[in-house]
Design an enzyme around this catalytic site. Structure first.
Site, short mmCIF file in Angstrom:
data_model
loop_
_atom_site.label_atom_id
_atom_site.label_comp_id
_atom_site.label_asym_id
_atom_site.label_seq_id
_atom_site.Cartn_x
_atom_site.Cartn_y
_atom_site.Cartn_z
N TYR A 195 0.80 -1.22 0.00
CA TYR A 195 0.00 0.00 0.00
C TYR A 195 0.84 1.27 0.00
O TYR A 195 0.36 2.33 -0.41
CB TYR A 195 -0.92 0.03 1.22
CG TYR A 195 -2.01 -1.01 1.21
CD1 TYR A 195 -3.33 -0.66 0.99
CD2 TYR A 195 -1.74 -2.36 1.45
CE1 TYR A 195 -4.35 -1.60 1.00
CE2 TYR A 195 -2.73 -3.31 1.46
CZ TYR A 195 -4.04 -2.93 1.23
OH TYR A 195 -5.04 -3.88 1.23
N SER B 67 -1.96 11.40 -1.53
CA SER B 67 -2.99 10.76 -2.35
C SER B 67 -4.03 11.80 -2.74
O SER B 67 -4.03 12.92 -2.22
CB SER B 67 -3.66 9.62 -1.57
OG SER B 67 -4.33 10.12 -0.43
N ILE B 68 -4.91 11.43 -3.66
CA ILE B 68 -5.99 12.34 -4.05
C ILE B 68 -6.93 12.51 -2.87
O ILE B 68 -7.45 11.53 -2.33
CB ILE B 68 -6.72 11.79 -5.29
CG1 ILE B 68 -5.76 11.78 -6.49
CG2 ILE B 68 -7.95 12.62 -5.62
CD1 ILE B 68 -6.32 11.13 -7.74
N ARG C 154 -10.07 13.04 -0.70
CA ARG C 154 -11.50 12.77 -0.91
C ARG C 154 -12.33 14.04 -0.83
O ARG C 154 -13.30 14.21 -1.56
CB ARG C 154 -12.01 11.80 0.16
CG ARG C 154 -11.38 10.43 0.16
CD ARG C 154 -12.07 9.54 1.18
NE ARG C 154 -11.41 8.24 1.25
CZ ARG C 154 -10.60 7.88 2.24
NH1 ARG C 154 -10.35 8.70 3.22
NH2 ARG C 154 -10.04 6.68 2.22
N GLU D 15 -9.30 -6.64 -1.67
CA GLU D 15 -9.24 -7.08 -0.27
C GLU D 15 -10.43 -8.00 -0.04
O GLU D 15 -11.51 -7.77 -0.58
CB GLU D 15 -9.34 -5.91 0.72
CG GLU D 15 -8.15 -4.98 0.77
CD GLU D 15 -8.38 -3.81 1.73
OE1 GLU D 15 -9.40 -3.82 2.47
OE2 GLU D 15 -7.56 -2.88 1.76
N SER E 248 -0.08 5.83 -3.96
CA SER E 248 -0.35 6.86 -2.97
C SER E 248 0.43 6.61 -1.69
O SER E 248 0.93 5.50 -1.45
CB SER E 248 -1.86 6.91 -2.66
OG SER E 248 -2.32 5.64 -2.24
N ASN F 141 -6.91 4.21 -3.55
CA ASN F 141 -7.57 3.20 -2.75
C ASN F 141 -8.71 3.85 -1.97
O ASN F 141 -8.47 4.71 -1.12
CB ASN F 141 -6.59 2.56 -1.75
CG ASN F 141 -7.25 1.54 -0.84
OD1 ASN F 141 -7.75 0.52 -1.32
ND2 ASN F 141 -7.28 1.80 0.46
N GLU F 142 -9.94 3.46 -2.30
CA GLU F 142 -11.12 3.95 -1.59
C GLU F 142 -11.16 5.48 -1.50
O GLU F 142 -11.47 6.05 -0.47
CB GLU F 142 -11.21 3.33 -0.19
CG GLU F 142 -11.36 1.82 -0.22
CD GLU F 142 -11.62 1.20 1.15
OE1 GLU F 142 -11.43 1.90 2.17
OE2 GLU F 142 -12.02 0.02 1.22
N PRO G 154 0.62 7.97 2.77
CA PRO G 154 -0.06 8.71 3.84
C PRO G 154 0.37 10.17 3.85
O PRO G 154 1.36 10.56 3.23
CB PRO G 154 0.42 7.99 5.12
CG PRO G 154 0.94 6.67 4.67
CD PRO G 154 1.47 6.90 3.29
#
Length: 569
Positions: free
Chosen positions: A98, A131-132, A134, A273, A125, A167-168, A127
């Site tokens: 990840y 990352s993009i 949200r 997952e 991505s 991711n999500e 931490p």
């Protein structure tokens, strides 16, 4: 005794393969909506998440329990050599990492896993603003550079199956406009990989959610806005983080609905997952027998169990193994044995043949509606040259007193919010640094890094206040650029000269700028945690308190400055 002998034999075989230097791992390619190896056989992902859990700071803004630190699982030769025998014993052919650090060396781990026949799926991505977002999405130079540096760091390895651009990221119907930025990221990453001659796939891992927007999201990420069936903006591999099957369930009870909803999906798909917790009991992993069977093989190409390392969540404790404090000993669990039994006994069908799979098609994109908001007009490709040109031309530039990356990110976010509120009081706006994936409208400076965006906001305010030096202070975080043009509208002029043409323009990204030694060191230190790291609440409170104190000091100072500046308007 026989178990230990078996593991020893596996380890010897893996070491022998590594020592021989023979990399015979097959290239995986896409045929229609399926994956195939070099021999033309269907390839199914029998995988596991392989990421030690970083420090998780619980807060009202971290409802997903996302870590603030990470350990690069592919940069420690000792731990990879330790774990490869257990991964092989599980029957795993793919691991998902990840968070990785592009400044570290991954040769040993990647060779170890390649020689054991194990592929990697690597999330691009990171931490802490890597990352993009949200809530405030953008596809900007800092993210693109980070993604491309990771690709460059792994481009020489033959066992990279795919790179995930997120991711999500999209988690509810109100945020589906964010998908436009994900699609732009997939477009540019895909173009970069093609320019480097890489066969790695571009993927995304989605949250399992309401079908009224989950299905449009999957379709949108794999569609062609131009209706040319080119697939230039489409992902190659769709992942669904799915925990529907709990305990000893059944296909009809858990998967039949999802199977039907994805029946006509156009690109390869897998469960990125799976592994619902089973109360205090071991997970039986009986879903594997359905996932890797003819019941589901016409849509899905396997999946990844969560997780090899211990991982604490609001749902409970995940993990197949525990690691001793000194990192030398691995103890497996009943979960491990159950997954091993399922993976090693699975025999998924080898149909359709590669010759009958056809070519991948890319249909038209889903129309916007009440629950699907994403526009097919995407943000442009971020340009380091354009944003550098802009930054050098701005009259007031962000120059923080701290070099701590986390603190700088906090300061930037708060100063942008504060600066935009000041501009609003003067009937000005921050449209140039913003973008809307729902409206398909993107400001000229949207694709620049956050520091450049802040400098642009600072410059607008400084110039609107007749270049009063106090108006460029922002609590000591702004510096007047004496080399900038002297006219009052210099910020807008620089915007027009440097970046206006690139708001929605696209091109093949070039290699990102080389990181300075200091930046590379900072990046490396962010992943220098224990291999068996996990949630550590005892260390989280002081870190959170320090950050809040810093923000409080900055905002108090800013309010003091603003009290004197607003009257200048």
């Amino acid at each position: 005794m026989s178990l230990m002998l078996g593991r020893a034999a596996t380890a010897v075989a893996a070491f022998a393969a590594f020592a021989s230097g023979v990399n015979a791992i097959s290239k995986i390619s896409v045929g229609g909506r399926y994956l195939y190896d070099d021999s033309g056989n269907r390839f199914y992902i029998k995988g596991i998440a392989y990421q030690p859990q970083g420090e998780v700071i619980a807060s009202s803004t971290n409802t997903f329990g996302e870590p603030s630190t990470f350990t690069d699982p592919l940069a420690n030769a000792t731990t990879c050599s330790r774990d490869v025998q257990f991964l092989t014993e599980l029957g795993v052919n793919t691991i998902r990492a990840y968070s990785v650090n592009s400044s570290l060396n991954h040769d040993d781990c990647m060779s170890t896993f390649s020689n054991a026949g194990i592929y990697t799926i690597i999330d691009l991505s990171l931490p802490n603003n890597g990352s993009i977002d949200r809530d405030s999405p953008s596809w900007a130079t800092n993210l693109q550079d980070q993604y491309l540096r990771t690709i460059d760091a792994f481009s020489a390895y033959d066992n990279v199956l795919a790179y995930n651009v997120g991711n999500e990221v999209v988690i509810n119907s109100n945020g589906t406009g964010t998908a436009a930025f994900l699609k732009a990221a997939a477009r540019d990453v895909k173009a970069y990989l093609k320019s480097k001659g890489s066969s790695a796939l571009v993927g995304y891992a989605a949250i399992d959610a309401s079908a009224d927007w989950r299905q449009p999201l999957a379709s949108y990420l794999a569609c062609d806005p131009s209706d040319s069936n080119s697939g230039e903006t489409a992902i190659d591999l769709y992942g669904l983080n799915n925990y529907e099957w709990c305990g000893d369930s059944s296909f009809q009870s858990s998967y039949a609905g999802t199977q039907g909803q994805f029946a006509g999906y156009n690109v390869p798909a897998y469960f990125s997952e799976f592994g619902c917790l089973n109360g205090d009991s071991a997970r039986p992993f009986t879903e594997v027998s359905a996932l890797l069977s003819s019941q589901m093989s016409d849509v899905w190409s396997g999946g990844l169990a969560f997780s090899y390392f211990p991982a604490t969540s609001a749902q409970g404790q995940f993990g197949m193994v525990t690691i001793s404090d000194d990192g030398s000993t691995v103890t497996t669990s009943q979960d491990f044995d159950n997954l091993k039994s399922q993976y090693t006994s699975a025999t998924p069908p080898n149909t359709p043949s590669q010759s009958n799979a056809g070519s991948t098609s890319y249909p038209s994109c889903p129309s916007q509606n009440a629950t699907w908001l994403a526009s097919t007009t995407l943000p442009g490709t971020p340009s380091d040259d354009a944003c550098s040109c802009l930054d050098k031309s701005l009259s007031c530039q962000f120059k923080p007193h701290t070099t701590n990356g986390t603190e700088i990110n906090i300061i930037i976010g708060d100063l942008i919010d504060f600066g935009c509120s000041l501009l609003g009081q003067m009937s000005l706006d921050c449209n140039a640094i913003s973008g809307s994936g729902s409206q398909g409208v993107y400001g000229d400076v949207q694709s620049c890094d956050p520091a450049t965006k802040l400098s642009f906001v600072m410059s607008q305010y400084y110039e609107a206040n007749n270049r009063d030096p106090q108006a460029c202070s922002f609590a000591g975080n702004g510096t007047v650029n004496t080399l900038a043009p002297s006219k009052a509208s210099a910020a807008q002029a620089a915007e027009s000269t440097c970046v206006t043409a690139g708001a929605t323009g696209t091109f093949v990204p070039s290699s990102p700028p080389v990181l300075s030694a200091a930046a590379a060191t900072s990046s490396a230190s962010s992943s220098a945690t224990s291999d068996s790291s996990s949630s550590n609440s005892s260390g989280a409170v002081p870190l959170l308190a320090d950050s809040r104190s810093l923000v409080g000091i900055v905002l108090v100072a800013l309010m003091t400055v603003a009290g004197g500046l607003v009257t200048l308007a």
